[in-house]
Design a protein around this motif. Structure first.
Motif, PDB file in Angstrom:
ATOM      1  N   GLY A   1      -0.420   3.214  -6.749  1.00  0.00           N
ATOM      2  CA  GLY A   1      -1.978   2.456  -6.706  1.00  0.00           C
ATOM      3  C   GLY A   1      -1.739   1.216  -6.411  1.00  0.00           C
ATOM      4  N   PHE A   2      -0.440   0.704  -6.748  1.00  0.00           N
ATOM      5  CA  PHE A   2      -0.342  -0.863  -6.467  1.00  0.00           C
ATOM      6  C   PHE A   2       0.119  -1.149  -5.164  1.00  0.00           C
ATOM      7  N   ASP A   3      -0.723  -2.327  -4.567  1.00  0.00           N
ATOM      8  CA  ASP A   3      -0.450  -2.477  -3.431  1.00  0.00           C
ATOM      9  C   ASP A   3       0.063  -3.997  -3.157  1.00  0.00           C
ATOM     10  N   LEU A   4       1.267  -4.216  -2.725  1.00  0.00           N
ATOM     11  CA  LEU A   4       1.715  -5.494  -2.459  1.00  0.00           C
ATOM     12  C   LEU A   4       1.075  -6.427  -1.580  1.00  0.00           C
ATOM     13  N   ASN A   5       0.051  -5.712  -0.663  1.00  0.00           N
ATOM     14  CA  ASN A   5      -0.267  -6.690   0.490  1.00  0.00           C
ATOM     15  C   ASN A   5      -1.839  -6.773   0.302  1.00  0.00           C
ATOM     16  N   VAL A   6      -2.251  -6.842  -0.860  1.00  0.00           N
ATOM     17  CA  VAL A   6      -3.872  -7.035  -1.010  1.00  0.00           C
ATOM     18  C   VAL A   6      -3.772  -8.476  -1.567  1.00  0.00           C
ATOM     19  N   ALA A   7      -5.033  -9.080  -1.388  1.00  0.00           N
ATOM     20  CA  ALA A   7      -5.202 -10.559  -1.614  1.00  0.00           C
ATOM     21  C   ALA A   7      -5.299 -10.639  -3.310  1.00  0.00           C
ATOM     22  N   THR A   8      -5.400  -9.510  -4.155  1.00  0.00           N
ATOM     23  CA  THR A   8      -5.697  -9.549  -5.487  1.00  0.00           C
ATOM     24  C   THR A   8      -4.093  -9.081  -6.122  1.00  0.00           C
ATOM     25  N   VAL A   9      -3.186  -9.116  -5.267  1.00  0.00           N
ATOM     26  CA  VAL A   9      -1.866  -8.326  -6.153  1.00  0.00           C
ATOM     27  C   VAL A   9      -1.330  -9.649  -6.978  1.00  0.00           C
ATOM     28  N   THR A  10      -0.854  -9.047  -8.125  1.00  0.00           N
ATOM     29  CA  THR A  10      -0.339  -9.966  -9.115  1.00  0.00           C
ATOM     30  C   THR A  10       1.020  -9.816  -9.282  1.00  0.00           C
ATOM     31  N   SER A  11       1.604 -10.568 -10.304  1.00  0.00           N
ATOM     32  CA  SER A  11       2.957 -10.425 -10.598  1.00  0.00           C
ATOM     33  C   SER A  11       3.072  -9.176 -11.574  1.00  0.00           C
ATOM     34  N   GLU A  12       2.139  -8.848 -12.397  1.00  0.00           N
ATOM     35  CA  GLU A  12       2.053  -7.708 -13.186  1.00  0.00           C
ATOM     36  C   GLU A  12       2.039  -6.345 -12.383  1.00  0.00           C
ATOM     37  N   ASP A  13       1.255  -6.701 -11.340  1.00  0.00           N
ATOM     38  CA  ASP A  13       1.231  -5.319 -10.311  1.00  0.00           C
ATOM     39  C   ASP A  13       2.667  -5.009  -9.846  1.00  0.00           C
ATOM     40  N   VAL A  14       3.107  -6.113  -9.218  1.00  0.00           N
ATOM     41  CA  VAL A  14       4.680  -5.876  -8.663  1.00  0.00           C
ATOM     42  C   VAL A  14       5.654  -5.284  -9.757  1.00  0.00           C
ATOM     43  N   CYS A  15       5.434  -5.680 -11.178  1.00  0.00           N
ATOM     44  CA  CYS A  15       6.325  -4.917 -12.284  1.00  0.00           C
ATOM     45  C   CYS A  15       6.051  -3.633 -12.462  1.00  0.00           C
ATOM     46  N   ALA A  16       4.717  -3.652 -12.599  1.00  0.00           N
ATOM     47  CA  ALA A  16       4.308  -1.938 -12.890  1.00  0.00           C
ATOM     48  C   ALA A  16       4.724  -1.241 -11.618  1.00  0.00           C
ATOM     49  N   MET A  17       4.581  -1.676 -10.432  1.00  0.00           N
ATOM     50  CA  MET A  17       5.000  -0.876  -9.346  1.00  0.00           C
ATOM     51  C   MET A  17       6.493  -0.604  -9.281  1.00  0.00           C
ATOM     52  N   VAL A  18       7.443  -1.496  -9.705  1.00  0.00           N
ATOM     53  CA  VAL A  18       8.741  -1.499  -9.599  1.00  0.00           C
ATOM     54  C   VAL A  18       9.071  -0.435 -10.791  1.00  0.00           C
ATOM     55  N   ARG A  19       8.627  -0.500 -12.051  1.00  0.00           N
ATOM     56  CA  ARG A  19       8.708   0.369 -13.155  1.00  0.00           C
ATOM     57  C   ARG A  19       8.283   1.799 -12.791  1.00  0.00           C
ATOM     58  N   ALA A  20       7.149   2.006 -11.909  1.00  0.00           N
ATOM     59  CA  ALA A  20       6.791   3.275 -11.520  1.00  0.00           C
ATOM     60  C   ALA A  20       8.020   3.890 -10.737  1.00  0.00           C
ATOM     61  N   LEU A  21       8.682   3.127  -9.883  1.00  0.00           N
ATOM     62  CA  LEU A  21       9.405   3.877  -8.968  1.00  0.00           C
ATOM     63  C   LEU A  21      10.735   4.302  -9.582  1.00  0.00           C
ATOM     64  N   TRP A  22      11.109   3.387 -10.987  1.00  0.00           N
ATOM     65  CA  TRP A  22      12.151   3.949 -11.523  1.00  0.00           C
ATOM     66  C   TRP A  22      11.748   5.533 -12.298  1.00  0.00           C
TER      67      TRP A  22
END
Ligand SMILES: [Zn+2]
Length: 381
Positions: free
Chosen positions: A52-73
């Motif tokens: 559900g986290f998208d790196l390429n939307v205007a609203t992306v935040t650093s929290e989204d990136v962290c959550a995405m990376v942690r979801a990948l783990w």
């Protein structure tokens, strides 16, 4: 907490002791009374989004990136190259900033990010090769623009995917290579001479070979055969059963040889979501029940919805490679491409899993990233 298993690449029985979620000791034991495999944490050099986290939307935040990376783990991917795609100058800046800030605020996320993959905007404007990238933002290579992005990224852009037929692409490739960046060809309508010129300039990879292409092309020569036959180029492959039919994935692995292949997920935010119609990259896309993402009303794929571990399973299924070879395509191969061995091996980064040989399924038991146990199944508590 203790885990035991055998290392996949040299079949050594080991016991891993974890205290307070930190790896205390890994020791060889006389024999492992266990069917668990211990392998390097997976490396995915092309991730646009996940859960559900998208790196390429205007609203992306650093929290989204962290959550995405942690979801990948949670699915075994310990390292990644967050992938920023074609967009406006400010849009790309915004995504790069989110990744850099995520790394500043979370040292384990920083450990996990091997570099940023910039895919576009210097790609083909043609329908088909362009894929789902927005036409209005496709443009010619611009070194000044790239340098501004690289400054914002703190020098972290380590892969650039571009089309070598674009005006000024060859000198641009030379500058990227001189700056230690891996240049990948992709989303391209290149003539054989463009591909050869890119190789001569130092291009090393074909991004998702066989995709980002016209639905119909001349039988030969064409840009797929030309890249497939070029020993100087490695190829990243999306082995989800949709982007490449099973026989094509098998043929490409045989033609390239496993020493020049690696797996990517090319996952978009829909990976990990339910089937349905969604908005993605400003377009309507459909996620089907069998994890296929298409632009609504077309046959064009718009990113994948698989986890990298599924690509490993499919490689065994489709190409007849061994489990060890398939895991290598998602661990050692990308590590060597990025010359990331020192970073990856400085700390303990592992996955533990059971292999169901009948169904070719990886059942993840635990993920260790940066000496830390970041995921494990309940059964191991
Ligand atoms: Zn792409």
């Amino acid at each position: 907490m203790k885990f035991s298993g055998r290392t996949l690449f040299n079949n050594t029985p080991v016991e891993i002791t974890v205290v307070d979620a930190r790896v205390q000791e890994i020791r060889e034991v006389p024999s492992a009374n266990s069917t668990t495999w211990v392998a390097p944490a997976l490396i995915d050099i092309q991730v646009n989004g996940f859960a559900g986290f998208d790196l390429n939307v205007a609203t992306v935040t650093s929290e989204d990136v962290c959550a995405m990376v942690r979801a990948l783990w949670q699915v075994g991917t310990g390292f990644l190259c967050p992938t920023v795609v074609t967009g406006s100058f400010d849009g790309v800046c915004n995504s790069l900033r989110a990744v850099v800030e995520a790394c500043e605020m979370d040292s384990l996320v920083a450990h996990s990010v091997l570099g940023i993959h910039l895919e576009g905007p210097y790609i083909s404007a043609e329908d088909g090769p362009r894929g789902a990238h927005p036409l209005e933002h496709v443009r010619e290579p611009d070194w000044d623009e790239f340098q501004r992005w690289q400054d914002i990224a703190d020098g972290d852009i380590s892969i650039v995917t571009l089309a070598p037929e674009k005006e000024g692409a060859i000198p641009f490739i030379k500058k990227l290579v001189a700056n230690g960046i891996v240049v990948a060809l992709g989303h391209t309508d290149a003539a054989p001479s463009d591909i050869q010129a890119a190789i001569d300039a130092g291009a090393r990879l074909s991004t998702h070979l066989g995709n980002g292409a016209h639905a119909l092309i001349r039988r030969h020569p064409n840009y797929i055969w030309e890249q497939l036959g070029a020993d100087e180029l490695w190829a990243s492959l999306i082995v989800d059963g949709h982007h490449l039919p099973p026989t094509v994935a098998k043929s490409m692995m045989r033609a390239k040889t496993l020493d020049r292949c690696l797996l990517v997920s090319d996952a978009v935010a829909l990976a990990g979501m339910k089937p349905g119609i969604y908005e993605f990259a400003g377009k309507s896309v459909e996620l089907t029940a069998d994890r296929c993402v298409r632009l609504v009303g077309t046959e064009y794929l718009a990113g994948s919805a698989i986890e990298l571990a599924r690509g490993i399973e499919n490689s065994v299924r489709f190409a007849g490679v061994s489990l060890e070879e398939a895991v290598s395509l998602a661990t050692l191969q990308p590590m060597h491409l990025l010359n990331a061995q020192a970073h990856v091996e400085a700390k303990t980064n592992l996955i533990l899993f059971e292999w169901d040989a009948t169904y070719c399924e990886i059942n993840l038991i635990a993920t260790i990233v940066g000496d830390e146990l970041v995921y494990h199944t309940e059964a191991q508590q």
